[in-house]
Write a protein that holds these residues in place. Structure first.
Motif, PDB file in Angstrom:
ATOM      1  N   VAL A   1     -13.356   9.176  -9.395  1.00  0.00           N
ATOM      2  CA  VAL A   1     -13.026   8.234  -7.595  1.00  0.00           C
ATOM      3  C   VAL A   1     -14.097   7.279  -7.679  1.00  0.00           C
ATOM      4  CG1 VAL A   1     -13.605   8.581  -5.581  1.00  0.00           C
ATOM      5  CG2 VAL A   1     -12.879  10.437  -6.924  1.00  0.00           C
ATOM      6  N   GLY A   2     -13.976   6.018  -7.993  1.00  0.00           N
ATOM      7  CA  GLY A   2     -14.476   4.346  -7.922  1.00  0.00           C
ATOM      8  C   GLY A   2     -14.079   3.319  -6.996  1.00  0.00           C
ATOM      9  N   LEU A   3     -14.221   2.505  -7.838  1.00  0.00           N
ATOM     10  CA  LEU A   3     -13.337   1.050  -6.774  1.00  0.00           C
ATOM     11  C   LEU A   3     -12.611   0.650  -7.257  1.00  0.00           C
ATOM     12  CD1 LEU A   3     -16.051  -1.304  -7.546  1.00  0.00           C
ATOM     13  CD2 LEU A   3     -15.872   0.069  -5.492  1.00  0.00           C
ATOM     14  N   GLY A   4     -11.575   1.015  -8.329  1.00  0.00           N
ATOM     15  CA  GLY A   4     -10.219   1.232  -8.361  1.00  0.00           C
ATOM     16  C   GLY A   4      -9.517   2.347  -7.527  1.00  0.00           C
ATOM     17  N   ASN A   5      -9.946   3.406  -6.792  1.00  0.00           N
ATOM     18  CA  ASN A   5      -8.876   3.800  -6.114  1.00  0.00           C
ATOM     19  C   ASN A   5      -9.554   3.734  -4.629  1.00  0.00           C
ATOM     20  OD1 ASN A   5     -10.452   5.145  -8.084  1.00  0.00           O
ATOM     21  ND2 ASN A   5      -9.598   6.959  -7.205  1.00  0.00           N
ATOM     22  N   ILE A   6      -9.661   2.232  -4.437  1.00  0.00           N
ATOM     23  CA  ILE A   6      -9.652   2.174  -3.679  1.00  0.00           C
ATOM     24  C   ILE A   6      -9.260   0.839  -2.765  1.00  0.00           C
ATOM     25  CG2 ILE A   6     -11.230   1.212  -1.475  1.00  0.00           C
ATOM     26  CD1 ILE A   6     -13.513   3.482  -2.019  1.00  0.00           C
ATOM     27  N   TRP A   7      -9.353   0.133  -4.432  1.00  0.00           N
ATOM     28  CA  TRP A   7      -9.068  -1.648  -3.938  1.00  0.00           C
ATOM     29  C   TRP A   7      -7.593  -1.791  -4.839  1.00  0.00           C
ATOM     30  CZ3 TRP A   7     -14.160  -4.405  -5.223  1.00  0.00           C
ATOM     31  CH2 TRP A   7     -14.038  -4.650  -6.049  1.00  0.00           C
ATOM     32  N   ARG A   8      -7.171  -0.353  -5.796  1.00  0.00           N
ATOM     33  CA  ARG A   8      -6.574  -1.234  -6.985  1.00  0.00           C
ATOM     34  C   ARG A   8      -4.815  -0.244  -6.363  1.00  0.00           C
ATOM     35  NH1 ARG A   8      -3.844  -0.068 -12.223  1.00  0.00           N
ATOM     36  NH2 ARG A   8      -4.095  -1.909 -13.325  1.00  0.00           N
ATOM     37  N   PHE A   9      -5.534   1.313  -6.159  1.00  0.00           N
ATOM     38  CA  PHE A   9      -4.439   2.174  -6.136  1.00  0.00           C
ATOM     39  C   PHE A   9      -3.057   1.780  -4.745  1.00  0.00           C
ATOM     40  CE2 PHE A   9      -2.397   5.787  -3.722  1.00  0.00           C
ATOM     41  CZ  PHE A   9      -1.430   6.162  -4.417  1.00  0.00           C
ATOM     42  N   PRO A  10      -4.011   1.441  -3.867  1.00  0.00           N
ATOM     43  CA  PRO A  10      -2.824   1.222  -3.098  1.00  0.00           C
ATOM     44  C   PRO A  10      -1.675  -0.495  -2.951  1.00  0.00           C
ATOM     45  CG  PRO A  10      -5.034   1.291  -1.851  1.00  0.00           C
ATOM     46  CD  PRO A  10      -4.983   1.691  -3.387  1.00  0.00           C
ATOM     47  N   TYR A  11      -2.436  -1.354  -3.438  1.00  0.00           N
ATOM     48  CA  TYR A  11      -2.126  -2.363  -4.023  1.00  0.00           C
ATOM     49  C   TYR A  11      -0.975  -1.923  -5.210  1.00  0.00           C
ATOM     50  CZ  TYR A  11      -1.097  -6.824  -5.580  1.00  0.00           C
ATOM     51  OH  TYR A  11      -0.483  -8.599  -6.433  1.00  0.00           O
ATOM     52  N   ILE A  12      -1.233  -1.377  -6.741  1.00  0.00           N
ATOM     53  CA  ILE A  12       0.038  -0.884  -7.309  1.00  0.00           C
ATOM     54  C   ILE A  12       0.933  -0.091  -6.850  1.00  0.00           C
ATOM     55  CG2 ILE A  12       0.067   0.041  -9.072  1.00  0.00           C
ATOM     56  CD1 ILE A  12      -1.491  -2.153  -9.623  1.00  0.00           C
ATOM     57  N   ALA A  13       0.582   0.898  -6.273  1.00  0.00           N
ATOM     58  CA  ALA A  13       1.742   1.848  -5.273  1.00  0.00           C
ATOM     59  C   ALA A  13       3.104   0.428  -4.676  1.00  0.00           C
ATOM     60  CB  ALA A  13       1.347   2.397  -4.403  1.00  0.00           C
ATOM     61  N   TYR A  14       2.454  -0.019  -3.459  1.00  0.00           N
ATOM     62  CA  TYR A  14       3.261  -0.938  -2.859  1.00  0.00           C
ATOM     63  C   TYR A  14       4.072  -1.681  -3.893  1.00  0.00           C
ATOM     64  CZ  TYR A  14       4.479  -4.704   0.515  1.00  0.00           C
ATOM     65  OH  TYR A  14       5.243  -5.637   1.232  1.00  0.00           O
ATOM     66  N   GLU A  15       3.729  -2.586  -4.966  1.00  0.00           N
ATOM     67  CA  GLU A  15       3.920  -3.352  -5.342  1.00  0.00           C
ATOM     68  C   GLU A  15       4.952  -2.671  -6.274  1.00  0.00           C
ATOM     69  OE1 GLU A  15       3.465  -7.063  -6.003  1.00  0.00           O
ATOM     70  OE2 GLU A  15       2.973  -6.818  -4.158  1.00  0.00           O
ATOM     71  N   ASN A  16       5.131  -1.706  -6.863  1.00  0.00           N
ATOM     72  CA  ASN A  16       5.558  -0.918  -7.514  1.00  0.00           C
ATOM     73  C   ASN A  16       7.226   0.298  -6.882  1.00  0.00           C
ATOM     74  OD1 ASN A  16       5.035  -1.565 -10.245  1.00  0.00           O
ATOM     75  ND2 ASN A  16       3.583  -1.162  -9.010  1.00  0.00           N
ATOM     76  N   GLY A  17       7.176   0.312  -6.107  1.00  0.00           N
ATOM     77  CA  GLY A  17       8.574   0.795  -5.045  1.00  0.00           C
ATOM     78  C   GLY A  17       7.887   2.270  -3.933  1.00  0.00           C
ATOM     79  N   GLY A  18       6.441   1.211  -3.487  1.00  0.00           N
ATOM     80  CA  GLY A  18       6.017   1.937  -2.213  1.00  0.00           C
ATOM     81  C   GLY A  18       6.840   3.617  -2.312  1.00  0.00           C
ATOM     82  N   GLY A  19       6.685   4.190  -2.023  1.00  0.00           N
ATOM     83  CA  GLY A  19       6.899   5.886  -2.031  1.00  0.00           C
ATOM     84  C   GLY A  19       7.333   6.484  -2.996  1.00  0.00           C
ATOM     85  N   ALA A  20       8.354   5.791  -3.498  1.00  0.00           N
ATOM     86  CA  ALA A  20       8.918   5.732  -5.179  1.00  0.00           C
ATOM     87  C   ALA A  20       8.349   6.474  -5.954  1.00  0.00           C
ATOM     88  CB  ALA A  20       9.814   5.074  -5.447  1.00  0.00           C
ATOM     89  N   PHE A  21       7.337   5.602  -5.819  1.00  0.00           N
ATOM     90  CA  PHE A  21       5.965   5.084  -7.513  1.00  0.00           C
ATOM     91  C   PHE A  21       5.317   6.737  -6.743  1.00  0.00           C
ATOM     92  CE2 PHE A  21       1.477   4.404  -8.121  1.00  0.00           C
ATOM     93  CZ  PHE A  21       1.479   3.474  -9.315  1.00  0.00           C
ATOM     94  N   LEU A  22       4.967   7.517  -6.539  1.00  0.00           N
ATOM     95  CA  LEU A  22       4.808   8.296  -6.699  1.00  0.00           C
ATOM     96  C   LEU A  22       4.614   9.390  -7.409  1.00  0.00           C
ATOM     97  CD1 LEU A  22       3.407   9.582  -2.651  1.00  0.00           C
ATOM     98  CD2 LEU A  22       2.119   8.085  -4.436  1.00  0.00           C
ATOM     99  N   ILE A  23       6.272   9.557  -6.979  1.00  0.00           N
ATOM    100  CA  ILE A  23       7.368  10.556  -8.696  1.00  0.00           C
ATOM    101  C   ILE A  23       6.464   9.659  -9.715  1.00  0.00           C
ATOM    102  CG2 ILE A  23       9.121  10.702  -9.374  1.00  0.00           C
ATOM    103  CD1 ILE A  23      10.827  10.429  -6.870  1.00  0.00           C
ATOM    104  N   PRO A  24       7.301   8.603 -10.392  1.00  0.00           N
ATOM    105  CA  PRO A  24       5.709   8.436 -12.071  1.00  0.00           C
ATOM    106  C   PRO A  24       4.790   8.611 -11.787  1.00  0.00           C
ATOM    107  CG  PRO A  24       7.182   6.844 -10.074  1.00  0.00           C
ATOM    108  CD  PRO A  24       7.400   7.524  -9.967  1.00  0.00           C
ATOM    109  N   TYR A  25       4.161   8.249 -11.036  1.00  0.00           N
ATOM    110  CA  TYR A  25       2.205   8.477 -10.434  1.00  0.00           C
ATOM    111  C   TYR A  25       2.232   9.784 -10.995  1.00  0.00           C
ATOM    112  CZ  TYR A  25      -2.024   8.755  -8.674  1.00  0.00           C
ATOM    113  OH  TYR A  25      -3.633   8.961  -8.240  1.00  0.00           O
ATOM    114  N   LEU A  26       2.681  10.557 -10.544  1.00  0.00           N
ATOM    115  CA  LEU A  26       2.664  11.864 -10.437  1.00  0.00           C
ATOM    116  C   LEU A  26       3.208  13.044 -12.179  1.00  0.00           C
ATOM    117  CD1 LEU A  26       1.934  15.432  -9.078  1.00  0.00           C
ATOM    118  CD2 LEU A  26       4.372  15.029  -8.307  1.00  0.00           C
TER     119      LEU A  26
END
Length: 534
Positions: free
Chosen positions: A28-53
């Motif tokens: 749990v570092g800086l990337g969790n806070i400032w990278r993941f939300p942006y990456i998820a939003y840019e790559n399908g929003g809620g749908a991104f959680l499927i490839p993420y999982l």
């Protein structure tokens, strides 16, 4: 007497819970806070959680278990562990160590920025122009993108304090320093960020932000780049494949539930990322409503989110200073616990190679890291230099060494069955053919594609419009130098007794094996929760 000295070489966690807390603190570092939300939003929003999982289950946790197995079975820092796996693989361990060295020297700078902004939040020192304040008043950035050594005192002294705190924790040792620091800072981080999320959810416009974050774009699932982004996010956020988890696992007791620990760390890290997304997008929804624009117009990632967008939010919301202290304090604690783990990799490798005690090794290696950091980054051109070093260290250093390590371990030396058997011999949750397919085929293919794409794009496009001289020196040059130096370090002789130490440890029964620590470090007391399989 010789055997007695051999058994006093390696420190040990007092229990599995301390290891898990330290591993979570690293992941749990800086990337969790400032990278993941942006990456998820840019790559399908809620749908991104499927490839993420999917990425978490097929690459993140399996690769985490590879690191655990190598570190725990071969009882050493990355160079020593890979050397014990097979002599010809030692350079991979040094490659990982040097990648950590490079990351550590600039990571401390971002922690220092966050520390200053924690205090800036109290008075909202950035005024009406957060971007101008950050770039000009705070960093004093030169419009010339070339490299220079004009120091910015306000950044330099804060960076020095970060290094002093980091080295002080490391000097106390694995249990007294790293273990106790993570047992304090990780719960504090969760408490602070939890409070920030609760406050964000009460803001006007929070639901608008959450709709933007979670609304699924199902068509994104047919885009290959979205799946690659998911694997990249999991890969970077879990601290896998560049030596940290190998090092931390080497301090575990002989009988430890490795697979169970991996599941806890993997899901804890991902849970925090989703929590970060909720907090960040609730706040961005408020900002969008306050400015009368769409959420997409205020979304940012990385440094722009932390030091420009969030100060703007702080200035516009009721009780902004408290919100700012919570946010930037969370960045400090998240960054600091990761920073400790990064520098520990280099310290541990140096100790294993030379036989030096902890304090001399921390002062030597940590001191060199601090000096390099203080020379390069608290300058009027430090932001551009940091940007280049960060991009190349992540996209070429971490991805490159992970790809090579998996190919060597799985295909050249064919050691995955041995690592699988080791995991199963000490763990409650058994791994089998699926784990070997994911680590030996799926993950190398994904990493290879990522590496090829990045090399191709950087050769074609350069990086960020920055001068070729800067990109060549601090991008390509640094990464090439890391590989060359990694090979050269394999020719430096190891301290005497290193092989006998491992043979002695291997011949002990698992249930009764004990690992002591160097003289001068405290020996952890018994942990009643660690009897039998942990």
């Amino acid at each position: 007497m010789a055997q007695h000295e051999v058994t006093r070489k390696r420190e040990v966690w007092s229990g599995r819970s301390v290891f898990i807390m330290a591993a979570i603190g690293s992941a749990v570092g800086l990337g969790n806070i400032w990278r993941f939300p942006y990456i998820a939003y840019e790559n399908g929003g809620g749908a991104f959680l499927i490839p993420y999982l999917v990425a978490l289950l097929t690459a993140g946790i399996p690769l985490l278990l590879v690191d655990y197995a190598i570190g725990h079975k071969f009882r050493g820092s990355p160079p020593l562990a890979f050397r014990r796996l097979r002599r010809g693989a030692e350079f991979i361990g040094w490659w990982q160590v040097l990648v950590c060295f490079v990351i550590g020297v600039y990571y401390a700078v971002i922690v220092a920025w966050a520390a200053r902004y924690t205090f800036f939040s109290i008075t909202e020192a950035w005024g009406d122009d957060p971007e101008g304040f950050f770039m000009s008043s705070f960093l004093n950035q030169d419009t010339d993108a070339t490299f220079g050594l004009n120091f910015v005192p306000g950044v330099a002294w804060t960076l020095l304090l970060v290094w002093i705190a980091t080295l002080a924790v490391l000097a106390l040792g694995v249990q007294r320093g790293i273990g106790n620091a993570n047992r304090f800072f990780v719960p504090l981080l969760v408490l602070l960020f939890g409070a920030l999320v609760v406050r964000s959810l009460t803001l006007d416009g929070a639901t608008t932000g959450l709709d933007a974050f979670f609304s699924p774009n199902w068509s994104a699932l047919t885009d290959t780049s979205v799946w690659i982004a998911a694997y990249a996010q999991i890969f970077f956020s879990l601290s896998v494949a560049f030596g940290i988890m190998v090092t931390y696992a080497s301090y575990l007791k002989r009988r430890t539930n490795l697979t169970g620990s991996g599941l806890v760390v993997g899901f804890s890290n991902s849970s925090f990322e989703v929590l970060a997304g909720i907090g960040v997008f609730s706040a961005l929804g408020f900002m969008a409503q306050a400015q009368g624009v769409e959420v997409g117009e205020v979304v940012a990632g990385g440094i722009g989110l932390a030091f420009i967008a969030f100060p703007t939010i702080v200035s516009e919301m009721p009780g902004g200073p408290i919100f700012g202290v919570l946010f930037f304090g969370s960045l400090v604690f998240a960054g600091f616990t990761s920073m400790i783990s990064i520098i520990q990799v280099t310290v541990s490798a140096f100790q294993d190679k030379t036989g030096l005690g902890r304090v001399p090794a921390v002062l030597a290696i940590g001191g060199v890291s601090a000096i390099v950091s203080l020379l390069l980054f608290p300058t009027t051109t430090g932001l551009n230099t940091l940007d280049v070093v960060d991009r190349f260290a992540n996209q070429f250093g971490i991805v490159g060494v992970a790809f090579v390590a998996l190919v060597v371990v799985a295909w050249i030396y064919r050691r995955l069955p041995e690592l699988r058997d080791h995991l199963n011999s000490v763990s409650s949750f058994r791994v089998g053919t699926g784990w070997m397919v994911f680590t030996g085929i799926v993950t190398p293919l994904v990493l290879g594609y990522m590496l090829f794409s990045e090399v191709r794009d950087r050769i074609r496009e350069g990086y960020g419009g920055l001068p070729d001289s800067l990109v060549t020196a601090f991008g390509w040059g640094v990464q090439a130098g890391v590989i060359v130096l990694a090979v050269l370090l394999t020719f430096v002789p190891w301290r005497k007794g290193i092989d006998e130490e491992y043979e002695l440890d291997e011949n002990r029964p698992l249930a009764s094996a004990q690992v002591s620590v160097p003289s001068g470090d405290s020996v952890p007391g018994p942990d009643s929760s660690t009897g039998g399989t942990q």
